[in-house]
Design an enzyme around this catalytic site. Structure first.
Site, mmCIF file in Angstrom:
data_model
loop_
_atom_site.group_PDB
_atom_site.id
_atom_site.type_symbol
_atom_site.label_atom_id
_atom_site.label_comp_id
_atom_site.label_asym_id
_atom_site.label_seq_id
_atom_site.Cartn_x
_atom_site.Cartn_y
_atom_site.Cartn_z
ATOM 1 N N VAL A 1 0.843 -3.567 10.965
ATOM 2 C CA VAL A 1 2.027 -3.363 12.149
ATOM 3 C C VAL A 1 1.873 -1.534 11.997
ATOM 4 C CG1 VAL A 1 3.527 -5.358 11.982
ATOM 5 C CG2 VAL A 1 3.944 -3.520 10.173
ATOM 6 N N HIS B 1 0.338 -15.077 2.566
ATOM 7 C CA HIS B 1 1.503 -14.687 3.541
ATOM 8 C C HIS B 1 1.068 -15.647 4.527
ATOM 9 C CE1 HIS B 1 -0.689 -10.944 4.786
ATOM 10 N NE2 HIS B 1 -1.506 -11.840 4.966
ATOM 11 N N GLN C 1 7.435 -18.784 3.691
ATOM 12 C CA GLN C 1 7.609 -17.698 4.527
ATOM 13 C C GLN C 1 7.768 -18.389 6.050
ATOM 14 O OE1 GLN C 1 4.541 -14.795 4.389
ATOM 15 N NE2 GLN C 1 5.453 -13.741 2.892
ATOM 16 N N ARG D 1 0.861 -16.855 -4.587
ATOM 17 C CA ARG D 1 0.607 -15.680 -5.026
ATOM 18 C C ARG D 1 0.421 -15.761 -6.635
ATOM 19 N NH1 ARG D 1 4.262 -11.128 -1.500
ATOM 20 N NH2 ARG D 1 3.657 -12.225 0.404
ATOM 21 N N ALA E 1 5.746 -8.449 15.305
ATOM 22 C CA ALA E 1 5.567 -9.717 14.105
ATOM 23 C C ALA E 1 6.577 -9.283 13.215
ATOM 24 C CB ALA E 1 4.396 -9.492 13.660
HETATM 25 N N1 PHE Z 1 3.503 -10.835 5.636
HETATM 26 C C1 PHE Z 1 4.411 -9.724 5.105
HETATM 27 C C2 PHE Z 1 4.517 -10.108 3.872
HETATM 28 O O1 PHE Z 1 4.135 -10.998 3.010
HETATM 29 C C3 PHE Z 1 5.603 -9.739 5.886
HETATM 30 C C4 PHE Z 1 5.443 -9.256 7.344
HETATM 31 C C5 PHE Z 1 5.042 -10.137 8.306
HETATM 32 C C6 PHE Z 1 5.476 -7.981 7.601
HETATM 33 C C7 PHE Z 1 4.912 -9.477 9.708
HETATM 34 C C8 PHE Z 1 5.355 -7.321 8.755
HETATM 35 C C9 PHE Z 1 4.964 -8.157 9.884
HETATM 36 O O2 PHE Z 1 5.156 -9.420 2.971
#
Ligand code: PHE
Length: 350
Positions: A264, A181, A221, A207, A318
């Site tokens: 988070v 991510h 992303q 992935r 975020a």
């Molecule tokens: N990085 C998470 C994902 O790949 C998405 C996400 C980013 C969630 C930032 C919360 C805050 O699923």
């Protein structure tokens, strides 16, 4: 004497008859040499005989000779002009351009639908003060997992299985991977600068997936991060709501539901009401009336501490979303694998 005048008349009619049949310049030149050529030409040869005639015949023969010579010269000039004209008009018609023909189409390139969507996402956040940064696709385990509260034994790792690089550290661990991510950039950015922070991070992620219509092993992303004094969950909601309305239309409604991401607290998944059926339920939204478009949440205090921020002074939020998923929803694309198939029939539609 009579032989010379006969011969002159004969030369005249033969030469003129032959000239009639001439249709190109080479043959014309050959004709000129044959009949008028200064030394061997048939007419000049006859003219040479004039002085040998008896004086009383010379005058008449001389006049005839002049007439024949002029006749041949005129006929020659006339023929030359005709051939010249013919060759010019031939060339003109050979070189003619039909200006009414449709032009040849120059195939124009275009932006990939993922790139287009990325740019639209960025444009929607720009007016709110977000700038764009990019990060490495080959990432340390530390940034992709550890620093985001996902230690080695954490079950959340199952959700983000990835491709590891064949490099071992002293403990026999593999510390390098293809990032799963764009969230590792949250940590890198916070390490590198002090608040206030408002950034977007678009980029490729990877992935370990059995691919199907909604899963690819390579996709994009867009991460967002905002850190400052006094940022609350209301700011998260307001910002993402403004984004949803810019991206999907001013009458969009949004829904936030609790979700879990280790980095988070609290974490949410954000959905918009289905723009295809206005929330009534259809194929696009699997009859639910809602489309989930991103994960988000307030940056976990432990992460703020890890990068050296005081969580009592600074807070932030975020979010992360997949542009392919957003493009699929907007354009009714039924298979995420189209984005990497390089099929022009697909790409030319955007
Ligand atoms: N990085 C998470 C994902 O790949 C998405 C996400 C980013 C969630 C930032 C919360 C805050 O699923």
């Amino acid at each position: 004497m009579s032989t010379l005048t006969d011969e002159l008349t004969d030369v005249e009619s033969s030469a003129l008859a032959e000239l009639e049949r001439i249709s190109d310049r080479d043959a014309l030149e050959e004709w000129r040499v044959t009949w008028q050529g200064r030394r061997q030409g048939r007419l000049p040869k006859l003219l040479e005989q004039l002085p040998t005639l008896p004086i009383e015949d010379r005058r008449e023969a001389g006049q005839l000779a002049n007439r024949v010579r002029t006749a041949l010269e005129n006929a020659y000039e006339e023929r030359r002009a005709v051939l010249e004209h013919a060759s010019v008009s031939q060339r003109l018609s050979a070189e003619a351009i039909d200006v009414t023909l449709p032009g040849r189409r120059v195939p124009a390139g275009g932006l990939h639908p993922t790139t287009q969507t990325l740019r639209e996402i960025i444009d929607a956040f720009k007016p709110m003060g977000f700038t764009v940064v990019e990060g490495p696709e080959v990432e340390w385990d530390y940034y992709n997992f550890e620093a985001l509260n996902i230690p080695a034994d954490h079950p959340a790792r199952d959700q983000w299985d990835t491709l590891w690089l064949d490099i071992e550290d002293d403990d026999g661990k593999r510390p390098l991977l293809l990032r799963t991510h764009t969230s590792p950039m949250q940590v890198r950015i916070m390490e590198a600068q002090e608040p206030p922070i408002r950034v977007l991070v678009p980029g490729r992620v990877f992935r370990h997936e059995a691919t199907d219509a909604s899963h690819e092993s390579v996709f994009f992303q867009v991460e967002g991060l905002a850190i400052d004094r006094g940022i609350t969950f209301a700011d998260l909601k307001g910002t993402l709501y403004a984004f949803a309305r810019r991206m999907f239309g001013p009458d969009r409604r949004v829904r936030f539901r609790c979700d879990f991401f280790p980095f988070v607290e609290p974490g949410v998944d954000m959905a918009i009401d289905c723009f295809a059926c206005k929330g009534n339920g259809c194929r696009v939204c699997s009859q639910s009336g809602w489309l989930e478009i991103m994960g988000a949440g307030m940056v976990h205090p432990k992460i703020l501490q890890r990068v050296g921020y005081d969580p009592d002074e600074y807070t932030g939020f975020a979010f992360g979303m997949g542009p392919e998923r957003i493009a699929m929803l907007r354009h009714g694309i039924d298979d995420i694998r189209h984005f990497y198939a390089n099929d022009l029939n697909f790409l030319e539609q955007f």
